[in-house]
Design a protein around this motif. Sequence first.
Motif: not given
Length: 421
Positions: A372-391
């Motif tokens: 709807v509008k333009r925003q400057i963002v900083q995307t959250p960073y997830i590590t590969n180790k954390e991804i492995k644990k989650c999935i």
Amino acid sequence: MLLEFGSTILMAGVAGFAYLKSNGSPSNDAAKIQSIFTNSKWTGVNGETIRIHRKRKFQDGTEYVYQLPLGFDRKKIESEKHILEDGLNIRHKYLEFDPADLLKIKLDRTVFKQIKRILTSKKTSRKEIEMEFDGMLRIKVYNESMQDRYDWDESYLKDDTWSVSIGNTRQGTVRHDFDEHKHLIIAGATGYGKSAILKLIVTSLVLQQPNNVKLHLIDLKGGSAFQRFKDLKQTISFTRDPAEAKEILENIQVEMNKAYIEIVDAGYEDIKESGRKERHFIIIDEAADIADDSACMDVVTDIARRGRGAGYYLIYATQYPSSQSIPQQTKRNIPSRLCFVLDDAIASNTALGQTGAEELPLIPGRGIYKNVKRQIVQTPYITNKEIKKCIEPHIVIRPRKEENNEKGTETGSDTFIIEET
């Protein structure tokens, strides 16, 4: 004698600090902005100048509110925001220290060394601005740069929704709701967050909707981003090959058409109204590799056009945004964009529909989210180790027949391999 001399120096230091705060390089930003307006010839049709209406301080900076002259194109300032930001940061290197440090000075033989250490503790600060228009032009000037990293944790999840965290602003977390805004184009140079946000989106969808999300992963960069997701029970199809991508897309189109007819014939406008829980996500990383295949691009355009009604949502990512890699028809059907730093204004305009991505700082995860509008963002960073644990709880062991034994062995039994991930 030493005490008197030290006290004099101490008082001089306090006075100097006060002078720096009031008259040093961080000078009056309102005056600087007014000078930039004048020097850039940002005036009304009859030469009227932009005048400040009011200003107010907030915790991290100051907001300046301006009345624009009649006939002034505010998009001119928005597209040339970097001129304002650069002007505010000219010679913005200044002495900054806590006055309490002066009171801690020990009046002994090391007094000169202590004062020197304080006065040479320099800090380079870069101011950043945000702009919006609500009848008045509002320019927020922040005294410090935006935080350059946010580590992902489970607080970014929102159970039983199709809304995923897309980034952080100074005001909080920005989410993209696929049930509201359906598709998403993601663009950005290598190494600045495109693949990272794709992995974050997939992980979030699996954790938030484990029983309802269906994934079709097309990774044309060699499979490095999506390889870890290929054995998820939610993954319906996965490929790293452009030829296989075409077959997968055509199969998706057949299933999408069938679902669309069922929903419409039942009298519903879209899948959300129908109450169906299942959603299909077609995620293409490095779409430029199939841009030359007109049959592939026809299917992609069709998914972007009609997929929203059937619950088939497209995430289309490329590091080479061009009129060929992002066809006009596809762009028209996907107004939501997330763009990381790009090498020039042409690429930014192709991906976002406006310039700006070429001016982003070289910070991984820093992007522009435009909905709807333009925003400057900083995307959250997830590590590969954390991804492995989650999935890991969602990984399934899939039996597959050996190519040379598809019809069974001589004994009549089937041969298959159990692959452990």
